[in-house]
Design an enzyme around this catalytic site. Structure first.
Site, PDB file in Angstrom:
ATOM      1  N   TYR A  57      -3.579   0.045   9.927  1.00 23.30           N
ATOM      2  CA  TYR A  57      -3.388  -0.350   8.525  1.00 23.30           C
ATOM      3  C   TYR A  57      -1.965  -0.038   8.081  1.00 23.30           C
ATOM      4  O   TYR A  57      -1.287  -0.869   7.464  1.00 23.30           O
ATOM      5  CB  TYR A  57      -4.404   0.409   7.673  1.00 23.30           C
ATOM      6  CG  TYR A  57      -4.447   0.052   6.225  1.00 23.30           C
ATOM      7  CD1 TYR A  57      -3.799   0.840   5.277  1.00 23.30           C
ATOM      8  CD2 TYR A  57      -5.159  -1.055   5.778  1.00 23.30           C
ATOM      9  CE1 TYR A  57      -3.857   0.533   3.922  1.00 23.30           C
ATOM     10  CE2 TYR A  57      -5.224  -1.361   4.420  1.00 23.30           C
ATOM     11  CZ  TYR A  57      -4.580  -0.564   3.502  1.00 23.30           C
ATOM     12  OH  TYR A  57      -4.639  -0.866   2.157  1.00 23.30           O
TER      13      TYR A  57
ATOM     14  N   SER B 118       0.830  -1.202   0.000  1.00 22.31           N
ATOM     15  CA  SER B 118       0.000   0.000   0.000  1.00 22.31           C
ATOM     16  C   SER B 118       0.862   1.249   0.000  1.00 22.31           C
ATOM     17  O   SER B 118       2.057   1.181   0.326  1.00 22.31           O
ATOM     18  CB  SER B 118      -0.870  -0.012   1.266  1.00 22.31           C
ATOM     19  OG  SER B 118      -1.398   1.275   1.550  1.00 22.31           O
TER      20      SER B 118
HETATM   21  P1  NAP Z   1     -11.912  -4.867  -0.725  1.00 24.31           P
HETATM   22  O1  NAP Z   1     -12.693  -4.387  -1.887  1.00 24.31           O
HETATM   23  O2  NAP Z   1     -12.321  -4.508   0.656  1.00 24.31           O
HETATM   24  O3  NAP Z   1     -11.743  -6.476  -0.839  1.00 24.31           O
HETATM   25  C1  NAP Z   1     -11.011  -7.127   0.165  1.00 24.31           C
HETATM   26  C2  NAP Z   1     -11.261  -8.599  -0.017  1.00 24.31           C
HETATM   27  O4  NAP Z   1     -10.597  -9.309   1.023  1.00 24.31           O
HETATM   28  C3  NAP Z   1     -12.748  -8.941   0.090  1.00 24.31           C
HETATM   29  O5  NAP Z   1     -13.076  -9.957  -0.842  1.00 24.31           O
HETATM   30  C4  NAP Z   1     -12.840  -9.456   1.515  1.00 24.31           C
HETATM   31  O6  NAP Z   1     -13.898 -10.349   1.722  1.00 24.31           O
HETATM   32  C5  NAP Z   1     -11.529 -10.192   1.627  1.00 24.31           C
HETATM   33  N1  NAP Z   1     -11.197 -10.476   3.025  1.00 24.31           N
HETATM   34  C6  NAP Z   1     -11.160  -9.603   4.063  1.00 24.31           C
HETATM   35  N2  NAP Z   1     -10.825 -10.255   5.192  1.00 24.31           N
HETATM   36  C7  NAP Z   1     -10.665 -11.570   4.864  1.00 24.31           C
HETATM   37  C8  NAP Z   1     -10.328 -12.750   5.599  1.00 24.31           C
HETATM   38  N3  NAP Z   1     -10.089 -12.708   6.914  1.00 24.31           N
HETATM   39  N4  NAP Z   1     -10.263 -13.929   4.928  1.00 24.31           N
HETATM   40  C9  NAP Z   1     -10.512 -13.981   3.601  1.00 24.31           C
HETATM   41  N5  NAP Z   1     -10.846 -12.905   2.833  1.00 24.31           N
HETATM   42  C10 NAP Z   1     -10.908 -11.714   3.480  1.00 24.31           C
HETATM   43  O7  NAP Z   1     -10.429  -4.372  -0.862  1.00 24.31           O
HETATM   44  P2  NAP Z   1      -9.574  -3.960  -2.133  1.00 24.31           P
HETATM   45  O8  NAP Z   1      -9.608  -2.496  -2.292  1.00 24.31           O
HETATM   46  O9  NAP Z   1      -9.897  -4.859  -3.296  1.00 24.31           O
HETATM   47  O10 NAP Z   1      -8.132  -4.311  -1.552  1.00 24.31           O
HETATM   48  C11 NAP Z   1      -7.520  -5.565  -1.782  1.00 24.31           C
HETATM   49  C12 NAP Z   1      -6.137  -5.446  -1.179  1.00 24.31           C
HETATM   50  O11 NAP Z   1      -5.481  -4.298  -1.731  1.00 24.31           O
HETATM   51  C13 NAP Z   1      -6.149  -5.227   0.332  1.00 24.31           C
HETATM   52  O12 NAP Z   1      -5.052  -5.894   0.916  1.00 24.31           O
HETATM   53  C14 NAP Z   1      -5.958  -3.712   0.469  1.00 24.31           C
HETATM   54  O13 NAP Z   1      -5.376  -3.380   1.718  1.00 24.31           O
HETATM   55  C15 NAP Z   1      -5.041  -3.452  -0.658  1.00 24.31           C
HETATM   56  N6  NAP Z   1      -4.990  -2.089  -1.168  1.00 24.31           N
HETATM   57  C16 NAP Z   1      -6.132  -1.480  -1.597  1.00 24.31           C
HETATM   58  C17 NAP Z   1      -6.025  -0.190  -2.151  1.00 24.31           C
HETATM   59  C18 NAP Z   1      -7.214   0.573  -2.652  1.00 24.31           C
HETATM   60  O14 NAP Z   1      -7.064   1.793  -2.897  1.00 24.31           O
HETATM   61  N7  NAP Z   1      -8.342  -0.057  -2.832  1.00 24.31           N
HETATM   62  C19 NAP Z   1      -4.782   0.427  -2.249  1.00 24.31           C
HETATM   63  C20 NAP Z   1      -3.655  -0.236  -1.756  1.00 24.31           C
HETATM   64  C21 NAP Z   1      -3.773  -1.499  -1.237  1.00 24.31           C
HETATM   65  P3  NAP Z   1     -15.194  -9.830   2.536  1.00 24.31           P
HETATM   66  O15 NAP Z   1     -16.023  -9.079   1.557  1.00 24.31           O
HETATM   67  O16 NAP Z   1     -15.814 -11.084   3.044  1.00 24.31           O
HETATM   68  O17 NAP Z   1     -14.687  -8.935   3.653  1.00 24.31           O
HETATM   69  C1  GCO Z   2      -6.933   5.294   3.085  1.00 18.47           C
HETATM   70  C2  GCO Z   2      -7.038   4.378   1.894  1.00 18.47           C
HETATM   71  C3  GCO Z   2      -5.680   3.828   1.544  1.00 18.47           C
HETATM   72  C4  GCO Z   2      -5.807   2.869   0.402  1.00 18.47           C
HETATM   73  C5  GCO Z   2      -4.498   2.297   0.029  1.00 18.47           C
HETATM   74  C6  GCO Z   2      -3.529   3.330  -0.456  1.00 18.47           C
HETATM   75  O1  GCO Z   2      -7.858   5.297   3.894  1.00 18.47           O
HETATM   76  O2  GCO Z   2      -5.908   5.980   3.156  1.00 18.47           O
HETATM   77  O3  GCO Z   2      -7.950   3.327   2.135  1.00 18.47           O
HETATM   78  O4  GCO Z   2      -5.094   3.215   2.649  1.00 18.47           O
HETATM   79  O5  GCO Z   2      -6.632   1.795   0.737  1.00 18.47           O
HETATM   80  O6  GCO Z   2      -3.944   1.493   1.018  1.00 18.47           O
HETATM   81  O7  GCO Z   2      -2.416   2.643  -0.987  1.00 18.47           O
END
Ligand code: NAP
Ligand code: GCO
Length: 261
Positions: A159, A146
Site C-alpha cells: 500500500y 495517503s
Molecule cells: P473503502 O471504504 O474500502 O472503499 C473503497 C472503494 O473502492 C469501494 O467502493 C471499493 O469497491 C472500490 N474499489 C476497490 N477496488 C476496486 C476496483 N478494482 N474497481 C472499482 N472499484 C474498486 O475505502 P475508503 O476508506 O473509502 O478509501 C477510499 C480511498 O481513500 C482509497 O484509495 C484509500 O486508499 C484512500 N485512503 C483511505 C484512508 C482511510 O483512512 N480510510 C486514508 C487515506 C487514503 P468494493 O466494495 O467493490 O471493493
Molecule cells: C493503515 C491504514 C492507513 C489508512 C490511510 C492513512 O493500515 O495504516 O489503513 O493506510 O488507510 O492510508 O492515510
C-alpha cells in the site's frame, strides 16, 4: 476572486469506487457544489447500493460497473460516460484497496494486486480520460493518496509503495499535461472512519489509541473532513495549483505525537 470560483455548476465529475466511503463523501460534496455525478464500482450490487445511497441523499448519480484495473473496461466506461454527458471535467481516482500483511508473509501476487488497484488503475483511468480533457481545454484530476505516500509502517509495504508511487504519478501528470490547462493534484487523507479502517478502530485496539495520540485533533477523521479540500481542488479556485498533495490529516504529519502520560 469570486465565490463562484469554488462552484462546480455545470461540471461532470467521475469519482471511482464511490458507492460508499471517502468516494461517496467527495461525490456528495461535488453534487452540493453543482456537479453532475458519475461513479463506478466492481459489482452491480454495489453500484445499486450506491445509487440508492445517492438517491436518499437527493443526488441524481450515474453508476457504472467497472473494474478500474481492467483497461478495456475503463475505456468502454469512459466512452459511455462521454457519450451520455459529453465531457468529464473532474476525475477522482479514489478506488483503492489495502492488504495488511507483514512483507515477509505477503505473496507477490498480493503485492501486485494492491499495486494494480492503487497505482496502475489511476494510470489507466487518467490515460483514458485525459484526451477528452485536452480536447475540452481543461480538466481536474485528483488522486487519493495517503499518509503512506509519506510514511511507512509495519504490514503495509504494498500500500505504501502504491501510494508513494501515486504521489509521483500525480506530479508527473501535472508536469506532462499542465500545458493543456489540466491540473492534477492529490489529497492525502489521514486516518478516516470508513470500512477500510474499521478493523483498526476497535475501541481499546492499540492502533486506535496510537492514532489518537498521533493526531493533534485527538480524533479519527471523517469522510466529511475531506469534502471542502476536494471541492477546492476540483474548482476554478485551484487553477494554478498543480502537482500538489494536500494532506487532510488533522496534523499527523506535523506532530511527533502525544507523550505517554
Ligand atoms: P473503502 O471504504 O474500502 O472503499 C473503497 C472503494 O473502492 C469501494 O467502493 C471499493 O469497491 C472500490 N474499489 C476497490 N477496488 C476496486 C476496483 N478494482 N474497481 C472499482 N472499484 C474498486 O475505502 P475508503 O476508506 O473509502 O478509501 C477510499 C480511498 O481513500 C482509497 O484509495 C484509500 O486508499 C484512500 N485512503 C483511505 C484512508 C482511510 O483512512 N480510510 C486514508 C487515506 C487514503 P468494493 O466494495 O467493490 O471493493
Ligand atoms: C493503515 C491504514 C492507513 C489508512 C490511510 C492513512 O493500515 O495504516 O489503513 O493506510 O488507510 O492510508 O492515510
Amino acid at each position: 476572486m469570486e465565490m463562484k470560483d469554488f462552484s462546480l455548476e455545470g461540471k461532470v465529475a467521475w469519482v471511482t469506487g464511490a458507492s460508499y466511503g471517502i468516494g461517496f463523501a467527495i461525490a456528495s460534496a461535488y453534487a452540493t457544489a453543482g456537479a453532475k455525478i458519475v461513479f463506478n464500482d466492481i459489482k452491480q450490487e454495489l453500484v445499486d447500493k450506491g445509487l440508492q445511497a445517492y438517491k436518499e441523499a437527493g443526488i441524481e448519480a450515474a453508476g457504472y460497473v467497472c473494474d478500474v484495473t481492467n483497461e478495456e473496461a475503463v475505456e468502454k466506461t469512459t466512452a459511455e460516460i462521454l457519450e451520455k454527458f459529453g465531457k468529464i471535467d473532474i476525475l477522482v481516482n479514489n478506488a483503492g484497496i489495502i492488504k495488511r500483511i507483514p512483507m515477509l508473509e505477503m505473496k507477490a501476487s498480493e503485492f501486485r494486486q494492491v499495486i494494480d488497484v492503487d497505482l496502475n488503475a489511476p494510470f489507466i483511468v487518467s490515460k483514458a480520460v485525459i484526451p477528452s480533457m485536452i480536447k475540452n481545454g481543461h480538466g481536474k484530476i485528483i488522486n487519493i493518496c495517503s499518509m503512506m505516500s509519506e510514511l511507512g509502517r509495519e504490514t503495509v509495504s504494498a500500500y505504501a509503495a502504491a501510494k508513494g508511487g501515486l504521489k509521483m504519478l500525480t506530479r508527473n501528470i501535472a508536469s506532462e499535461y499542465g500545458q493543456y490547462n489540466i491540473q492534477c493534484n492529490g489529497i492525502g487523507p489521514g486516518y478516516i472512519e470508513t470500512p477500510q479502517t474499521a478493523p483498526l478502530r476497535v475501541p481499546g485496539h492499540p492502533f486506535n489509541e496510537f492514532i489518537l495520540a498521533k493526531t493533534p485533533a485527538n480524533r479519527w477523521g471523517k469522510p466529511e473532513d475531506l469534502q471542502g479540500p476536494a471541492v477546492f481542488l476540483a474548482s476554478d479556485a485551484s487553477n494554478f495549483v498543480n502537482g500538489h498533495v494536500l494532506y487532510v490529516d488533522g496534523g499527523i504529519l506535523a506532530y511527533i505525537g502525544k507523550q505517554p502520560q
